[in-house]
Design an enzyme around this catalytic site. Structure first.
Site, PDB file in Angstrom:
ATOM      1  N   ASN A 170      67.798  21.605  24.979  1.00 22.37           N
ATOM      2  CA  ASN A 170      66.744  22.374  25.666  1.00 22.37           C
ATOM      3  C   ASN A 170      65.422  21.613  25.595  1.00 22.37           C
ATOM      4  O   ASN A 170      65.169  20.861  24.642  1.00 22.37           O
ATOM      5  CB  ASN A 170      66.602  23.795  25.092  1.00 22.37           C
ATOM      6  N   GLU A 219      71.793  24.177  28.952  1.00 27.93           N
ATOM      7  CA  GLU A 219      72.890  24.309  29.931  1.00 27.93           C
ATOM      8  C   GLU A 219      72.393  24.087  31.357  1.00 27.93           C
ATOM      9  O   GLU A 219      73.055  23.476  32.183  1.00 27.93           O
ATOM     10  CB  GLU A 219      73.510  25.709  29.872  1.00 27.93           C
TER      11      GLU A 219
HETATM   12  N1  THU Z   1      68.177  28.292  25.034  1.00 25.62           N
HETATM   13  C1  THU Z   1      69.080  27.389  25.531  1.00 25.62           C
HETATM   14  O1  THU Z   1      68.757  26.201  25.744  1.00 25.62           O
HETATM   15  N2  THU Z   1      70.339  27.819  25.765  1.00 25.62           N
HETATM   16  C2  THU Z   1      70.809  29.057  25.454  1.00 25.62           C
HETATM   17  O2  THU Z   1      71.976  29.362  25.682  1.00 25.62           O
HETATM   18  C3  THU Z   1      69.912  30.054  24.848  1.00 25.62           C
HETATM   19  C4  THU Z   1      68.489  29.686  24.798  1.00 25.62           C
HETATM   20  C5  THU Z   1      66.826  27.818  24.706  1.00 25.62           C
HETATM   21  C6  THU Z   1      65.718  28.313  25.564  1.00 25.62           C
HETATM   22  C7  THU Z   1      64.546  28.131  24.630  1.00 25.62           C
HETATM   23  O3  THU Z   1      64.138  26.765  24.668  1.00 25.62           O
HETATM   24  C8  THU Z   1      65.119  28.401  23.254  1.00 25.62           C
HETATM   25  O4  THU Z   1      66.519  28.204  23.393  1.00 25.62           O
HETATM   26  C9  THU Z   1      64.846  29.777  22.708  1.00 25.62           C
HETATM   27  O5  THU Z   1      65.217  30.749  23.570  1.00 25.62           O
END
Ligand code: THU
Length: 160
Positions: free
Chosen positions: A61, A74
């Site tokens: 992320n 994702e």
């Molecule tokens: N996040 C993801 O990258 N994938 C997920 O399935 C859940 C949430 C990230 C978004 C944000 O950067 C952090 O996790 C907290 O929500």
């Protein structure tokens, strides 16, 4: 009035029950999670996708001080896959997460926008994407297609 009951099937596997492809994909997601840029949430997510030609791509992320400008692992990953491998279907997507400074893996599940993005990939390539989600107990949820996580999605009613 008629009641409509929806049913989802998720499989929970112990680490020993994973096949080598699944194990390798999860391991790549774990490694890439270390490169997350998540200074606001401190929630480090890693995702790895297997394409039907055997290619594996991964992403973490990437957040932004303007929160909505950040992106989940994702969604970045499927965007990259679609942009660079427009003719190759993603078939399996592994997702893991860890809070900064913690040893153990955290529970994670794709957000609504990512579910919709996974759905679009299935729709685009005509193939289900099997999700592998690492749980904090070390087991792995295996979910055979986004319909299990996104019932009554738009294209259940709109065949186009
Ligand atoms: N996040 C993801 O990258 N994938 C997920 O399935 C859940 C949430 C990230 C978004 C944000 O950067 C952090 O996790 C907290 O929500």
């Amino acid at each position: 009035m008629k009641k409509i009951n929806l049913h989802s099937e998720l499989e929970e596997l112990s680490p020993e029950e994973l096949n080598p492809t699944e194990r390798s994909l999860l391991s790549k997601a774990q490694i890439v999670s270390e490169q997350a840029y998540a200074p606001y949430s401190n929630f480090h997510v890693g995702a790895a996708v297997l394409l039907e030609n055997g290619e594996v791509l991964q992403s973490s992320n990437q957040e932004n001080v303007s929160f909505p400008a950040g992106s989940c692992a994702e969604r970045l990953l499927l965007g990259y896959a679609g942009a660079n491998f427009p003719d190759t279907a993603p078939v399996m997507l592994a997702i893991v997460a860890r809070r900064a400074g913690e040893e153990t893996w955290a529970e994670v599940s794709p957000c609504g926008i990512c579910r919709q993005t996974i759905n679009e990939s299935e729709k685009r390539f005509g193939k289900p994407v099997t999700l592998l989600i690492l749980r904090s107990n070390g087991n792995v949820l295996r979910i055979k297609g986004i319909s299990e996580l996104l019932p009554l999605k738009f294209n259940d009613f709109d065949p186009e």
